[in-house]
Design an enzyme around this catalytic site. Sequence first.
Site, PDB file in Angstrom:
ATOM      1  N   LYS A  50       0.856  -1.188   0.000  1.00 22.94           N
ATOM      2  CA  LYS A  50       0.000   0.000   0.000  1.00 22.94           C
ATOM      3  C   LYS A  50       0.891   1.237   0.000  1.00 22.94           C
ATOM      4  CE  LYS A  50      -3.619   2.300   2.728  1.00 22.94           C
ATOM      5  NZ  LYS A  50      -4.426   2.211   3.966  1.00 22.94           N
ATOM      6  N   LYS A  58      -2.306  -1.390  -3.726  1.00 24.79           N
ATOM      7  CA  LYS A  58      -3.145  -0.195  -3.666  1.00 24.79           C
ATOM      8  C   LYS A  58      -2.231   1.016  -3.757  1.00 24.79           C
ATOM      9  CE  LYS A  58      -6.455   2.206  -0.656  1.00 24.79           C
ATOM     10  NZ  LYS A  58      -7.093   2.259   0.666  1.00 24.79           N
TER      11      LYS A  58
END
Length: 323
Positions: A193, A246
Site C-alpha cells: 500500500k 493499492k
Amino acid sequence: MFKRLRRLRSSENLRAMVRETRLNINDFIAPLFVIESDSGIKNEISSMPGVYQMSIEPLLKECEELVGLGIKAVLLFGIPKHKDATGSHALNKDHIVAKATREIKKRFKDLIVIADLCFCEYTDHGHCGILENASVSNDKTLKILNLQGLILAESGVDILAPSNMMDGNVLSLRKALDKAGYFHTPIMSYSTKFASSYYGPFRDVANSPPSFGDRKSYQMDYANQKEALLESLEDEKQGADILMVKPALAYLDIVKEIRDHTLLPLALYNVSGEYAMLKLAQKHNLINYESVLLETMTCFKRAGADMIISYHAKEVANLLQRN
C-alpha cells in the site's frame, strides 16, 4: 514470410474467441461506507459521485442490489459518531462495522463481508494507530488492531483486511485469531500500500484526513519497486491468505511483479482518485465512459489481479450483464 496476426482480429466473435483476459462479475468487490446514525442516512460524496455514506438500512438496500447483480463480496469501512485519540469506538463490540456485519449476515448469509482493519476512521487525529511523540507506535498499534480484528471476527466478518501498514501486523493478527479459535478466518492484507495522492477523495467519504503530517512513515514510497515486492512477500511469510496492491492504475508494474513471485490470490484496489478522474471525464463527455471503464478493468486483470476492489463494481456488473 511474415505472420498475419490480423487474421484473428477480423470479426467481433473471432476476437472474443481468442481473447486472453476476460472480466467476470465474480472478480469484483464493492467498497461500502457505513455511518453510525439513528436515522436513515444516504449522503452522496461530492468528490465521488455515485458513492455514499450510508446508515445500516440504506446499506442493506445497497447490498440487496449488489447481490441481485451477482456481486458476491463487499468491503466495509466504518464512520463513527465519536472519535478519540485511541480510536476506542473500534474496540467496542457494538461498533458500526460489527453491527452492520451482523445485520448483513441476517439477510444475506452468502454475501462475503470483508472488513477494513485500521484506525484512521476512528481516531480524532486521522492516523492509523496510537500516537507516541507525534508518530504512530508500531507495536502498541498491533495490540489494538488484534482486539479490533477479534471483535469483527466475532461479529461474523468473513475476511479481515488489515490496511494499517504496521510491520508485523499479519503475523500478530494471525496469532490472535488462531488463539481465539478463528482458524478459518482469512486475512486479506493490504500488503503493498503506497503513500499516494490518489487517495484524496476517500478521505472525504471516510472523514479521515490526518490532522497533521502525512502517512509516509508507514505507507510505502511510490518510487520503490523492490520494496513493494518485499512488503508483499513478507506478508505472505507471516500468513496472509490474499495479497493486495493499492492504488491500481499507476501501479500495474507492481501488480505484475508480485504476480510473478507469488501463488497467493492477488487483489487490486482501484482507489477513489482513479474513480473520480473517470467520473469527471464522463461528466464532461471527454471519453466513451463505458468503453474506458471496461478497458481499465480488463487491464487490471491482464496485469495479474485475481480480484478488483472498485467503486465502479456495480456499474461494471450492469455492463457485464448487458454484454
